[in-house]
Design a protein around this motif. Structure first.
Motif, PDB file in Angstrom:
ATOM      1  N   UNK A 241       0.838  -1.202   0.000  1.00  0.00           N
ATOM      2  CA  UNK A 241       0.000   0.000   0.000  1.00  0.00           C
ATOM      3  C   UNK A 241       0.874   1.254   0.000  1.00  0.00           C
ATOM      4  N   UNK A 242       1.965   1.218   0.795  1.00  0.00           N
ATOM      5  CA  UNK A 242       2.849   2.381   0.861  1.00  0.00           C
ATOM      6  C   UNK A 242       3.618   2.586  -0.447  1.00  0.00           C
ATOM      7  N   UNK A 243       3.969   1.498  -1.114  1.00  0.00           N
ATOM      8  CA  UNK A 243       4.592   1.639  -2.439  1.00  0.00           C
ATOM      9  C   UNK A 243       3.686   2.442  -3.357  1.00  0.00           C
ATOM     10  N   UNK A 244       2.389   2.091  -3.332  1.00  0.00           N
ATOM     11  CA  UNK A 244       1.433   2.827  -4.145  1.00  0.00           C
ATOM     12  C   UNK A 244       1.293   4.272  -3.705  1.00  0.00           C
ATOM     13  N   UNK A 251       7.770  -0.027 -13.250  1.00  0.00           N
ATOM     14  CA  UNK A 251       8.638   0.478 -14.316  1.00  0.00           C
ATOM     15  C   UNK A 251       9.872   1.156 -13.735  1.00  0.00           C
ATOM     16  N   UNK A 252       9.730   1.729 -12.536  1.00  0.00           N
ATOM     17  CA  UNK A 252      10.849   2.432 -11.903  1.00  0.00           C
ATOM     18  C   UNK A 252      11.661   1.494 -11.014  1.00  0.00           C
ATOM     19  N   UNK A 253      11.013   0.914  -9.997  1.00  0.00           N
ATOM     20  CA  UNK A 253      11.690   0.006  -9.057  1.00  0.00           C
ATOM     21  C   UNK A 253      10.822  -1.248  -8.901  1.00  0.00           C
ATOM     22  N   UNK A 254      11.069  -2.258  -9.710  1.00  0.00           N
ATOM     23  CA  UNK A 254      10.270  -3.474  -9.567  1.00  0.00           C
ATOM     24  C   UNK A 254      10.561  -4.193  -8.254  1.00  0.00           C
ATOM     25  N   UNK A 269      -5.907  -3.697  -2.868  1.00  0.00           N
ATOM     26  CA  UNK A 269      -6.136  -3.173  -4.218  1.00  0.00           C
ATOM     27  C   UNK A 269      -4.839  -3.342  -5.008  1.00  0.00           C
ATOM     28  N   UNK A 270      -4.873  -4.201  -6.001  1.00  0.00           N
ATOM     29  CA  UNK A 270      -3.633  -4.492  -6.741  1.00  0.00           C
ATOM     30  C   UNK A 270      -3.390  -3.543  -7.913  1.00  0.00           C
ATOM     31  N   UNK A 271      -4.316  -2.602  -8.136  1.00  0.00           N
ATOM     32  CA  UNK A 271      -4.140  -1.670  -9.242  1.00  0.00           C
ATOM     33  C   UNK A 271      -2.777  -1.001  -9.269  1.00  0.00           C
ATOM     34  N   UNK A 272      -2.323  -0.389  -8.143  1.00  0.00           N
ATOM     35  CA  UNK A 272      -1.014   0.284  -8.156  1.00  0.00           C
ATOM     36  C   UNK A 272       0.170  -0.680  -8.223  1.00  0.00           C
ATOM     37  N   UNK A 373      -1.121  -8.737 -11.959  1.00  0.00           N
ATOM     38  CA  UNK A 373      -2.140  -8.141 -12.819  1.00  0.00           C
ATOM     39  C   UNK A 373      -3.164  -7.399 -11.953  1.00  0.00           C
ATOM     40  N   UNK A 374      -4.002  -6.591 -12.575  1.00  0.00           N
ATOM     41  CA  UNK A 374      -4.930  -5.781 -11.779  1.00  0.00           C
ATOM     42  C   UNK A 374      -6.068  -6.603 -11.172  1.00  0.00           C
ATOM     43  N   UNK A 375      -6.176  -7.885 -11.564  1.00  0.00           N
ATOM     44  CA  UNK A 375      -7.194  -8.754 -10.963  1.00  0.00           C
ATOM     45  C   UNK A 375      -6.643  -9.598  -9.816  1.00  0.00           C
ATOM     46  N   UNK A 376      -5.393  -9.311  -9.396  1.00  0.00           N
ATOM     47  CA  UNK A 376      -4.793 -10.039  -8.291  1.00  0.00           C
ATOM     48  C   UNK A 376      -4.159 -11.356  -8.676  1.00  0.00           C
ATOM     49  N   UNK A 377      -4.122 -11.632  -9.973  1.00  0.00           N
ATOM     50  CA  UNK A 377      -3.472 -12.836 -10.471  1.00  0.00           C
ATOM     51  C   UNK A 377      -2.090 -12.477 -11.034  1.00  0.00           C
ATOM     52  N   UNK A 378      -1.338 -13.502 -11.436  1.00  0.00           N
ATOM     53  CA  UNK A 378      -0.001 -13.304 -11.982  1.00  0.00           C
ATOM     54  C   UNK A 378       0.049 -13.801 -13.421  1.00  0.00           C
ATOM     55  N   UNK A 379       0.673 -13.025 -14.273  1.00  0.00           N
ATOM     56  CA  UNK A 379       0.964 -13.465 -15.636  1.00  0.00           C
ATOM     57  C   UNK A 379       2.404 -13.960 -15.666  1.00  0.00           C
TER      58      UNK A 379
END
Length: 432
Positions: A241-244, A251-254, A269-272, A373-379
Motif C-alpha cells: 500500500x505504501x509503495x502505491x 517500471x521504476x523500481x520493480x 487493491x492491486x491496481x497500483x 495483474x490488476x485482478x490479483x493474479x499473476x501473468x
C-alpha cells in the motif's frame, strides 16, 4: 483338558486375534495439521489448513489408504514459535499422528525440528525456505534458494538490467539466511557493496513510510534498482500500500517477492502494483489441466467462486500425494518404512509436469516468475525450461558448498562433505 477343549480354546484365541488385527487395520491414519489459524501468519497459513482438509476428504472418498480412512487432527500454534514445538509434541505424543503437514516460517520449523526428530515423526514442510538444513524426518516440498531466489535474481539482472539491489525482509532466519546467500552471490557477479541495501523489519510491521522513502531514494542514483522481498505475513499489505502511496511503480523500481502470492494479494487493491513480480513454482494462472481440476475442486470445497490458489497449496498437494504413494509402496504407515519408500516417488504437479522426491528430501520443481495483474493474479513472464532439483546446501556459502544430503542407506547423511568424505552428523542443521 480334552483335545476338543484345546481346539476350542485355540480357535477362540485365533478368532480374537483376527478380530483385534481387523480393528487395528481399520484404525484411521491420523494426519496432523500444524498451521497458524490466528496471529500474524494466519493470513497465509489458514488456507493451508483448509487445503489439507480438502485433500484428506478427497482421499477418503477414494477409499483412504490401504483400506483405512484418514483422520485430520488440527491444532493452532497461533503464530507463536515456541507454541509450534508444544503443538508438534501434542500431535506426536498425545494424538499419535502418523504424519504432520505444517509450518510456514523457518523459525517455526526450527522450533518444531528437535521434537520431530526426538519422537521420530514425519513433517511435510510446504513453503520456500533458506536451505542450510537437512533432516531425515522432514520433507521439504517448498523451494530451496536455488529453486526461487537465485533464478529470480538472475532474471532481474539479465532480463531487466538491474544494477542496484534492495534486500528487504522480515527479521528472522529465512530472510537473513536467504539474503546472506544473495549478497554473496551478487558480489560474486560483480555488484559493489554500495549497490546493495539490506533492511529488516519485525513480524506484523505496519509503518512503512520511512523505509519506502529510503528505497525510493536508493533507487534514484541513476542505476536500475529492484527490491527483492522476503517480507512475510500480513506486513505485506501495508508495504505494498505504501509503495502505491509513494508512487513507486514497477517500471521504476520493480519488487520481486518470495512470500507474496494470490492469497496475500486478495486482501489489497492491486491496481497500483501491476507489473511488480513474484517468484514461485506455481501460479493459479498456469494453463494446465491438472491446475484447472485443482482450482475447480478448491472452489467447490470452499463454496466461493472467488477462492484463490497459491504455491504453498500446490506444495501440500504434492507432499500429500507423495505421502499417499509412499504408504502404499511401504504397505504401512510405519515412519521408518515410509522414509525409505518415499525417495524416488514421483507424482504430478499442478503446472503440467512431475515432481520427484530426491534423496536429499527435496523435490524437483519448475521456477516461474509472475507479474502482478490488476485482478490479483499473476501473468507468467519467465520460467525454467525444465524442473530444478532442490539443493539443501547453498553453493554460495563457504561452509556449505562442499556439502550434500543423501538419506539413502548406507550413507543416510544430511551433511556429507564431499571433500573430506565425512558425515557431519544426523541432525544436519547449519549453525545460526
Amino acid at each position: 483338558m480334552s483335545i476338543r477343549k484345546h481346539v476350542k480354546l485355540g480357535l477362540s484365541a485365533l478368532a480374537l486375534s483376527i478380530s483385534f488385527n481387523t480393528v487395528a487395520a481399520e484404525d484411521p491414519i491420523k494426519v496432523g495439521i500444524l498451521h497458524s489459524l490466528s496471529g500474524t501468519m494466519a493470513i497465509s497459513e489458514s488456507t493451508l489448513k483448509d487445503t489439507m482438509l480438502m485433500l484428506i476428504e478427497k482421499q477418503n472418498e477414494a477409499g483412504g489408504i490401504l483400506g483405512r480412512q484418514l483422520e485430520p487432527v488440527v491444532v493452532d500454534p497461533a503464530s507463536n514459535w515456541p507454541l509450534f514445538a508444544e503443538k508438534a509434541r501434542e500431535l506426536l505424543a498425545k494424538e499419535k499422528v502418523d504424519v504432520i503437514f505444517g509450518n510456514w516460517t523457518s523459525v517455526s520449523r526450527k522450533s518444531v525440528l528437535p521434537v520431530i526428530e526426538e519422537l521420530n515423526g514425519l513433517l511435510f514442510y510446504p513453503v520456500q525456505y533458506e536451505g542450510e538444513e537437512s533432516s531425515e524426518n522432514v520433507f521439504y516440498t517448498g523451494a530451496a534458494p536455488n529453486q526461487q531466489a537465485i533464478p529470480a535474481v538472475n532474471y532481474l539482472m539479465n532480463d531487466i538490467g538491474v544494477e542496484r539491489w534492495v534486500l528487504a525482509g522480515t527479521d528472522y532466519v529465512y530472510p537473513r539466511t536467504t539474503n546472506k546467500i544473495l549478497e554473496t552471490y551478487l558480489k560474486a557477479q560483480g555488484v559493489a557493496a554500495e549497490d546493495i541495501m539490506i533492511n529488516y523489519t519485525p513480524f506484523g510491521h505496519s509503518n512503512w513510510q520511512a523505509i519506502v522513502s529510503d528505497i525510493k531514494a536508493f533507487g534514484s542514483a541513476g542505476k536500475k534498482t529492484a527490491v527483492v522481498s522476503t517480507i512475510n505475513g500480513d506486513a505485506n499489505v501495508p508495504f505494498y500500500r505504501e509503495l502505491g502511496n509513494q508512487g513507486i511503480d514497477a517500471a521504476d523500481i520493480p519488487v520481486v517477492a518470495f512470500s507474496v502470492g494470490e492469497q496475500e494479494l486478495s486482501g489489497i487493491d492491486t491496481g497500483p502494483l501491476v507489473g511488480h513480480l513474484a517468484a514461485w513454482n506455481y501460479f493459479m494462472s498456469v494453463d494446465a489441466d491438472a491446475n484447472y481440476d485443482f482450482i475447480d475442486a478448491w472452489v467447490a470445497y470452499t463454496g466461493r467462486e472467488d477462492a484463490v490458489t497459491n504455491d504453498p497449496m500446490e506444495a501440500h498437494y504434492i507432499g500429500f500425494n507423495m505421502y499417499v504413494e509412499a504408504v502404499k509402496k511401504a504397505g504401512t504407515t510405519d515412519v521408518n518404512a515410509v522414509k525409505d519408500a518415499i525417495i524416488g516417488v514421483a507424482v504430478p504437479n499442478l503446472t503440467g509436469g512431475i515432481a520427484t522426491m530426491m534423496p536429499n528430501h527435496h523435490i524437483t520443481k519448475p521456477v516461474l516468475i509472475g507479474e502482478i495483474q490488476d485482478n490479483g493474479q499473476f501473468s507468467v513472464v519467465w520460467q525454467t525450461p525444465s524442473t530444478v532439483v532442490g539443493d539443501a546446501w547453498s553453493d554460495f556459502l563457504p561452509g556449505s558448498k562442499d556439502l550434500i544430503s543423501d538419506w539413502r542407506k548406507p550413507m543416510s547423511c544430511g551433511n556429507f562433505n564431499v571433500v573430506t568424505g565425512t558425515c557431519g552428523g544426523k541432525a544436519a542443521v547449519a549453525a545460526e
